[in-house]
Design a protein around this motif. Structure first.
Motif, short mmCIF file in Angstrom:
data_model
loop_
_atom_site.label_atom_id
_atom_site.label_comp_id
_atom_site.label_asym_id
_atom_site.label_seq_id
_atom_site.Cartn_x
_atom_site.Cartn_y
_atom_site.Cartn_z
N ALA A 1 0.82 -1.21 0.00
CA ALA A 1 0.00 0.00 0.00
C ALA A 1 0.86 1.26 0.00
O ALA A 1 0.64 2.17 -0.79
CB ALA A 1 -0.93 0.00 1.21
N GLN A 2 1.83 1.32 0.89
CA GLN A 2 2.66 2.51 0.98
C GLN A 2 3.54 2.70 -0.24
O GLN A 2 3.82 3.82 -0.66
CB GLN A 2 3.52 2.46 2.25
CG GLN A 2 2.72 2.64 3.53
CD GLN A 2 1.88 3.90 3.53
OE1 GLN A 2 0.67 3.83 3.62
NE2 GLN A 2 2.50 5.04 3.40
N PHE A 3 3.95 1.61 -0.86
CA PHE A 3 4.79 1.71 -2.06
C PHE A 3 4.03 2.39 -3.20
O PHE A 3 4.58 3.22 -3.92
CB PHE A 3 5.26 0.32 -2.50
CG PHE A 3 6.05 0.34 -3.79
CD1 PHE A 3 7.37 0.75 -3.81
CD2 PHE A 3 5.44 -0.01 -4.98
CE1 PHE A 3 8.09 0.78 -4.98
CE2 PHE A 3 6.16 0.03 -6.17
CZ PHE A 3 7.49 0.42 -6.17
N PHE A 4 2.74 2.07 -3.34
CA PHE A 4 1.97 2.58 -4.47
C PHE A 4 1.32 3.94 -4.21
O PHE A 4 0.82 4.57 -5.13
CB PHE A 4 0.89 1.58 -4.87
CG PHE A 4 1.41 0.46 -5.71
CD1 PHE A 4 1.84 0.67 -7.01
CD2 PHE A 4 1.50 -0.83 -5.19
CE1 PHE A 4 2.33 -0.36 -7.78
CE2 PHE A 4 1.99 -1.86 -5.96
CZ PHE A 4 2.41 -1.63 -7.26
N ILE B 1 -1.68 7.36 11.21
CA ILE B 1 -0.32 7.36 10.70
C ILE B 1 -0.05 5.96 10.16
O ILE B 1 0.16 5.02 10.93
CB ILE B 1 0.71 7.72 11.80
CG1 ILE B 1 0.36 9.06 12.45
CG2 ILE B 1 2.12 7.75 11.20
CD1 ILE B 1 1.19 9.38 13.68
N ASN B 2 -0.11 5.80 8.85
CA ASN B 2 0.10 4.50 8.23
C ASN B 2 1.53 4.38 7.74
O ASN B 2 2.04 5.26 7.06
CB ASN B 2 -0.87 4.30 7.06
CG ASN B 2 -2.31 4.13 7.55
OD1 ASN B 2 -2.54 3.59 8.62
ND2 ASN B 2 -3.26 4.61 6.77
N ARG B 3 2.18 3.29 8.07
CA ARG B 3 3.57 3.05 7.68
C ARG B 3 3.73 1.57 7.37
O ARG B 3 2.98 0.73 7.88
CB ARG B 3 4.53 3.49 8.76
CG ARG B 3 4.35 2.86 10.12
CD ARG B 3 3.35 3.58 10.99
NE ARG B 3 3.26 3.02 12.33
CZ ARG B 3 2.24 3.19 13.14
NH1 ARG B 3 1.19 3.88 12.75
NH2 ARG B 3 2.24 2.68 14.35
N PRO B 4 4.71 1.22 6.55
CA PRO B 4 4.84 -0.16 6.07
C PRO B 4 5.67 -1.06 6.97
O PRO B 4 6.10 -2.12 6.55
CB PRO B 4 5.53 0.04 4.71
CG PRO B 4 6.38 1.22 4.92
CD PRO B 4 5.63 2.13 5.85
N LYS C 1 7.72 5.24 2.69
CA LYS C 1 6.73 6.31 2.63
C LYS C 1 5.76 6.20 3.80
O LYS C 1 5.40 5.10 4.23
CB LYS C 1 5.96 6.26 1.31
CG LYS C 1 6.75 6.81 0.13
CD LYS C 1 5.88 6.97 -1.10
CE LYS C 1 5.46 5.64 -1.67
NZ LYS C 1 4.77 5.78 -2.97
N ILE C 2 5.33 7.36 4.29
CA ILE C 2 4.38 7.46 5.39
C ILE C 2 3.14 8.20 4.90
O ILE C 2 3.25 9.16 4.13
CB ILE C 2 4.99 8.23 6.58
CG1 ILE C 2 6.27 7.55 7.07
CG2 ILE C 2 3.98 8.36 7.72
CD1 ILE C 2 6.07 6.15 7.59
N THR C 3 1.97 7.75 5.34
CA THR C 3 0.73 8.45 5.02
C THR C 3 0.10 8.95 6.31
O THR C 3 -0.15 8.19 7.24
CB THR C 3 -0.27 7.54 4.28
OG1 THR C 3 0.30 7.15 3.03
CG2 THR C 3 -1.58 8.27 4.02
N PHE C 4 -0.15 10.26 6.36
CA PHE C 4 -0.73 10.91 7.54
C PHE C 4 -2.10 11.46 7.15
O PHE C 4 -2.22 12.22 6.18
CB PHE C 4 0.19 12.03 8.02
CG PHE C 4 -0.33 12.78 9.22
CD1 PHE C 4 -0.38 12.18 10.46
CD2 PHE C 4 -0.76 14.10 9.10
CE1 PHE C 4 -0.85 12.87 11.57
CE2 PHE C 4 -1.22 14.80 10.20
CZ PHE C 4 -1.26 14.18 11.44
#
Length: 347
Positions: free
Chosen positions: A81-84, A136-139, A176-179
């Protein structure tokens, strides 16, 4: 090589909506199966998602449909998910701009500074609180939290610090991080150490009570554990208004202990809360023995009743006065702010 190819493709294509829906439906069916079946579908799903992103042609850009794709991929694999997720270090919604301004990485800890700026009004101030509405989503496996740092009145900008600590002491790599933030509250007011102008000696009698299953509480007495059913005072019409969305709704004795009940409304939007304590004739504070709460609904309005219980004797009530400290926000702002950024050293 693969990252470069993906980037080029991402600029030109996006998945077909029908294919996306079919993929999401299959993922939901997969989720309902046993753990062994989920494992057996894992690789086909990853391949299918990758094909959706990299080979399907459609008119809109990927950004228009990335949310359902992202949720599907994160269910299958956070790493995938974080890669894309496309990189977007700033975003604007509802007149509020959220932006990544700096980051620092040292071994297994990363610190990222995020700003939130009001471009059109004065909804952000020094009391701004993300109200536990952020993700805070992280792989990778880690602990993460976000805390308020400060506010610049001249630019109407609040700064927050995201801290991420990878589990096991492993060094954080450039992932990559998604906030994401869904809402925040601001314009908080507080009234601390307020004397409640009531004579406790008027509330010596045992009171009528009802039993409820508490949905929260706390204790200064380790032996006062919460159970499935507890005794609560029966709420009365407000006997003492405290502040907006907070009222003292009853006082009385149950099983020889003093109960003080607070009625709370708009709890999920403006976070009104507070606590009571007693003050003896020598100025010494007496904390509650424990507190419990339950929720109910009246004419479509959600109401929480917080009950503070004190281990004092009826004959000693004339030696105590009731005090409290109370807090409530004045504004709740909703939106959809999501940024994805590479976890790398930046100034």
């Amino acid at each position: 090589m693969f990252r470069e190819q993906y980037t080029k493709l991402n600029q030109q294509v996006s998945p077909d909506k029908n294919l996306l829906q079919d993929t999401i439906d299959k993922a939901k069916k997969c989720e309902k199966q046993s753990n062994s079946k989920i494992y057996s579908f894992r690789k086909p799903l990853i391949i299918l998602v990758s094909l959706c992103l990299c080979t399907c042609l459609a008119m809109p850009v990927l950004a228009a449909t990335v949310a359902p794709v992202y949720q599907l991929m994160y269910m299958v694999s956070p790493t995938i998910a974080q890669f894309f997720m496309p990189v977007q270090k700033s975003v604007e919604d509802n007149g509020i701009k959220v932006e990544v301004v700096s980051a620092y990485i040292h071994d297994n800890v990363a610190k990222i500074y995020i700003t939130m700026q009001d471009l059109t009004s004065d909804r952000i101030d020094e009391t701004t609180d993300l109200f536990d509405s952020y993700d805070i989503n992280r792989p990778f496996d880690s602990s993460a939290h976000c805390a308020f740092v400060g506010y610049d009145k001249s630019t109407k900008t609040a700064t927050f610090l995201i801290t991420i600590e990878e589990q096991g002491g492993n060094t954080i790599t450039e992932d990559k991080i998604t906030f994401t933030v869904r809402e925040f509250i601001s314009h908080k007011t507080s009234s601390e150490n307020v004397k409640i102008d009531l004579d406790l000696a008027d509330y010596k009698t045992e009171s009528e009570y009802q039993t409820q299953s508490p949905n929260g509480g706390g204790s200064s007495n380790e032996n006062a554990a919460l159970t499935e059913e507890r005794k609560f005072l029966v709420p009365e019409p407000t006997i003492y208004p405290i502040m907006d969305n907070l009222n003292l709704s009853n006082i009385g004795f149950i099983d020889g202990k003093l109960h003080v009940q607070m009625q709370v409304t708009e709890k999920l939007t403006l976070d009104p809360h507070g606590y009571f304590y007693l003050m003896d004739e020598n100025g010494n504070k007496v904390a509650r023995d424990y507190n419990i709460s339950y929720q109910t609904n009246h004419n479509g309005i959600s109401i929480t009743y917080d009950e503070f219980v004190f281990d004092v004797k009826k004959e000693d009530l004339q030696n105590y006065r009731l005090y409290g400290s109370f807090y409530v926000a004045g504004l709740n702002t909703k939106g959809n702010w999501q940024i994805t950024f590479p976890l790398e050293q930046m100034n």
